[in-house]
Design a protein around this motif. Sequence first.
Motif, PDB file in Angstrom:
ATOM      1  N   LEU A  77       0.783  -1.524  -0.119  1.00 61.03           N
ATOM      2  CA  LEU A  77       0.320  -0.056   0.503  1.00 61.03           C
ATOM      3  C   LEU A  77       0.886   1.234   0.247  1.00 61.03           C
ATOM      4  CD1 LEU A  77      -2.332  -1.115   2.791  1.00 61.03           C
ATOM      5  CD2 LEU A  77      -3.015  -1.687   0.021  1.00 61.03           C
ATOM      6  N   ASP A  78       2.269   1.553   0.426  1.00 58.39           N
ATOM      7  CA  ASP A  78       2.990   2.360   0.549  1.00 58.39           C
ATOM      8  C   ASP A  78       3.244   2.869  -1.086  1.00 58.39           C
ATOM      9  OD1 ASP A  78       5.283   3.559   0.883  1.00 58.39           O
ATOM     10  OD2 ASP A  78       5.044   3.882   2.810  1.00 58.39           O
ATOM     11  N   GLU A  82      -6.753  -3.877   4.000  1.00 56.56           N
ATOM     12  CA  GLU A  82      -5.888  -4.923   4.031  1.00 56.56           C
ATOM     13  C   GLU A  82      -5.054  -3.789   5.086  1.00 56.56           C
ATOM     14  OE1 GLU A  82      -5.082  -4.790  -0.412  1.00 56.56           O
ATOM     15  OE2 GLU A  82      -6.810  -4.071  -1.145  1.00 56.56           O
ATOM     16  N   ILE A  83      -4.003  -5.015   5.667  1.00 54.75           N
ATOM     17  CA  ILE A  83      -3.056  -4.588   5.989  1.00 54.75           C
ATOM     18  C   ILE A  83      -1.484  -4.553   4.795  1.00 54.75           C
ATOM     19  CG2 ILE A  83      -1.877  -4.682   8.006  1.00 54.75           C
ATOM     20  CD1 ILE A  83      -3.757  -5.395   9.234  1.00 54.75           C
ATOM     21  N   HIS A 140     -13.486  -8.944  13.675  1.00 52.97           N
ATOM     22  CA  HIS A 140     -12.261  -9.296  13.131  1.00 52.97           C
ATOM     23  C   HIS A 140     -11.350  -8.702  12.458  1.00 52.97           C
ATOM     24  CE1 HIS A 140     -15.031  -9.234   9.576  1.00 52.97           C
ATOM     25  NE2 HIS A 140     -13.751  -9.115   8.471  1.00 52.97           N
ATOM     26  N   VAL A 141     -12.024  -7.317  11.583  1.00 50.59           N
ATOM     27  CA  VAL A 141     -10.564  -6.104  11.681  1.00 50.59           C
ATOM     28  C   VAL A 141      -9.876  -5.732  13.189  1.00 50.59           C
ATOM     29  CG1 VAL A 141     -10.757  -4.435  11.048  1.00 50.59           C
ATOM     30  CG2 VAL A 141     -11.878  -6.163   9.402  1.00 50.59           C
ATOM     31  N   VAL A 190       0.957   0.389   7.013  1.00 46.67           N
ATOM     32  CA  VAL A 190      -0.439   1.628   6.548  1.00 46.67           C
ATOM     33  C   VAL A 190      -1.480   0.910   6.121  1.00 46.67           C
ATOM     34  CG1 VAL A 190      -1.290   2.486   3.774  1.00 46.67           C
ATOM     35  CG2 VAL A 190       1.490   3.122   4.412  1.00 46.67           C
ATOM     36  N   THR A 191      -2.550   0.739   6.677  1.00 47.64           N
ATOM     37  CA  THR A 191      -4.164   0.272   7.005  1.00 47.64           C
ATOM     38  C   THR A 191      -4.769   0.484   5.485  1.00 47.64           C
ATOM     39  OG1 THR A 191      -4.753   1.108   8.071  1.00 47.64           O
ATOM     40  CG2 THR A 191      -3.560  -0.337   8.536  1.00 47.64           C
ATOM     41  N   ARG A 192      -5.909   0.112   4.816  1.00 48.37           N
ATOM     42  CA  ARG A 192      -6.621   0.647   3.429  1.00 48.37           C
ATOM     43  C   ARG A 192      -7.913   0.114   3.598  1.00 48.37           C
ATOM     44  NH1 ARG A 192      -4.270   0.918  -2.536  1.00 48.37           N
ATOM     45  NH2 ARG A 192      -2.832   2.873  -1.773  1.00 48.37           N
ATOM     46  N   PHE A 193      -8.533   1.104   3.717  1.00 50.11           N
ATOM     47  CA  PHE A 193     -10.036   0.742   3.600  1.00 50.11           C
ATOM     48  C   PHE A 193     -10.923   0.862   2.283  1.00 50.11           C
ATOM     49  CE2 PHE A 193      -9.307   1.221   8.393  1.00 50.11           C
ATOM     50  CZ  PHE A 193      -9.844   0.622   8.813  1.00 50.11           C
TER      51      PHE A 193
END
Length: 684
Positions: A155-156, A361-362, A396-397, A413-416
């Motif tokens: 994600l980065d 996502e992580i 669970h998140v 970084v995490t992404r929704f």
Amino acid sequence: QILCSSIDMLFLSTRRIQPSQRRRHVALFCTVLLAVNHLIVDAFVHLPPTSSRRPHYALMFAKRKKNQRDTDDFSRWYEDVDDNASPDDVFWEEMQRQRSLTEAATSTSEPLAPTTIPSTSNTPLAQQVIGIKQEKSADATLAEYTAFMVNDNWLDEELAVLMEGNDDYEFYENVDEQNLAIDREFQEITRNGSSDDSAWMTSDEPWDNWRQVNDDPDMRGVLKVAPKESEFLFHDEDDGGEEAARLEAELMQRISKLRIKSNRLENARNNPKAKAFFARPPDEVEGLDRMWASAMDNVCFKNLKGVFRDYGVEFADNFGDWQDGCVEDGLFSIEDVASFKARKVYEVTGLPCIASRTSFEIEPVATGLNNPGGRITSNVNPRVVSGYRFNDIGNHVDYCIEALKPVSEPTRVTRFRTCLCYYDGEMEVFDYGVLDCDIHFASSVRTFIPVAAAVNELCQTLQLTFGLEYQKWLKKRTSTASHGYGDASIKLRDRVLKEAKVLPNDIVDVSEFMDSKIDVNLMDECAKELAEKFMDTKPNKILTVATTGLVIALPMAKYLQVPVVYARKERNVVMADTYKAAYTSKTVGKNRELLVSKSHLDEDDRVLVVDDFLSSGASQEALLRIISDSGATAVGAGVLLEKAYDAGRQALSGFNIPVHSLCRVASVKNGVIQLQEEEGFDRM
């Protein structure tokens, strides 16, 4: 010395307290004192934990006898003590209770590995040694989500370029080094290049491009259009028909394996009344002209409903109780799940549907790099360094986030990512909303942000697709009201000219159709037309005078969907606390009062004043003064008949509100009623 001084202070402070309450009085004091003692000893003497040291216990027992269960049930230590127990006895017994609690806690827990504190503050947090218990807890939690582990969801952007093996990308250890490299490259370009070579440099500031003229004579007058994205370009059916059919077949084959279901949707499928419910027309009174359905999460449905309501869309129902039928449902893409939900709802309701699905996502940890910016957390536990991808939001998140927070960099970084799908049987449209968030701030509550962004994006797309107009109903009603006349006005003018009479003192008698005898159809039409004139003021209450004003106020309230509050001319037995205002009228006489109960008007109200006649404006002014006393806001005044030759409109001009009437009487000289011609009547 500290203990002895504290005991003396405690003895002095508890002499005046009942013996039965002394134990609870000193419990907190003893706890704090014992903790301070432990800190002093551990900090300066560096001795083992205090559980290995045994002080003198000669005075640690109160006057009462302890039984065998005292060792196990520590709450029994708070029983009442004897009246002869001294503060010293109470103090030392509380100390013993605290020590017993410490021994019971340390004897059942496993020892923790010592935490190494780095000597410099520049060391990354993740490079510190993590406690064994903490890492075991994270590993136990993450073990349940092994099926959702991925290793390529970078994600980065910098890490994505590095992990893809791009040799042209150069990674810098810090920002200063990167800025120096950019400055050197810029100086080289400006030194070797000519003035024309700097044409690639553009500015985002509006003043830099102000009044610039294109010197190319061949390009003057040519309209430059930005290139359209491929999803907005229409292709010929002969060229893309086969490809579209193939993609549709592949999609149907994929989503046929999904097992997610909605119990409410199944109930609607089997209920014979559901078909008529979904076939109902939209609420035209509220300005809605389209009926759709939705399959959004229940907590996000209000956002979707509020955005599309301004474009005339009413949602018949929302099916937000979808549940995964098997573990494999969590591995499908969010596009497939949203499409499946939209198609199922359309199949049952026959209405266009908007469905949603949000993924989380992580990013994985770049363990193979040579310390790129300190982004290394652990090289032991693969569950910690792995990335994760979930195609749904739930508990669970939060569990996964809380497990990774202590063993990860705060900037991991995490992404929704939210996908919205519109399906109406012929067309399918997808739009997205994305939120990138550091893991330190991540939680399932952040889902509202990408959902709101996706709703706005889909609304703009469908606005262009179907020609949706923002607040079309309000613009239409405002346009109709701005003409100054309508069918109801014409009918009212006709009845006034034919049936109204002029009485002494210039009183106009209209009792044949709107006073003692009421034409309800005419009043209903007049109320509808007069209500449209005040639609944009958005009142939430109507204030009028009993009983003549109720003739027009009640039907107006029906069209505006607001309650009616009327002012009485005499106090009622139920009106204990009221607002009151004095006024004078030709029909009721002098020194009259209007009374309104204080419980009927609030500070947040937007009040519309409605009456049958506007003559001198005395009664309307009294109502406006009552509104002012209550702290509410007056939004306008509407009347059926207005005596234009009187000073009523001028009397209300100081309140700075719109005043509308359906029929204006210009003169009643010699007993003849003459009406004032409104703008537009001469063109009819």
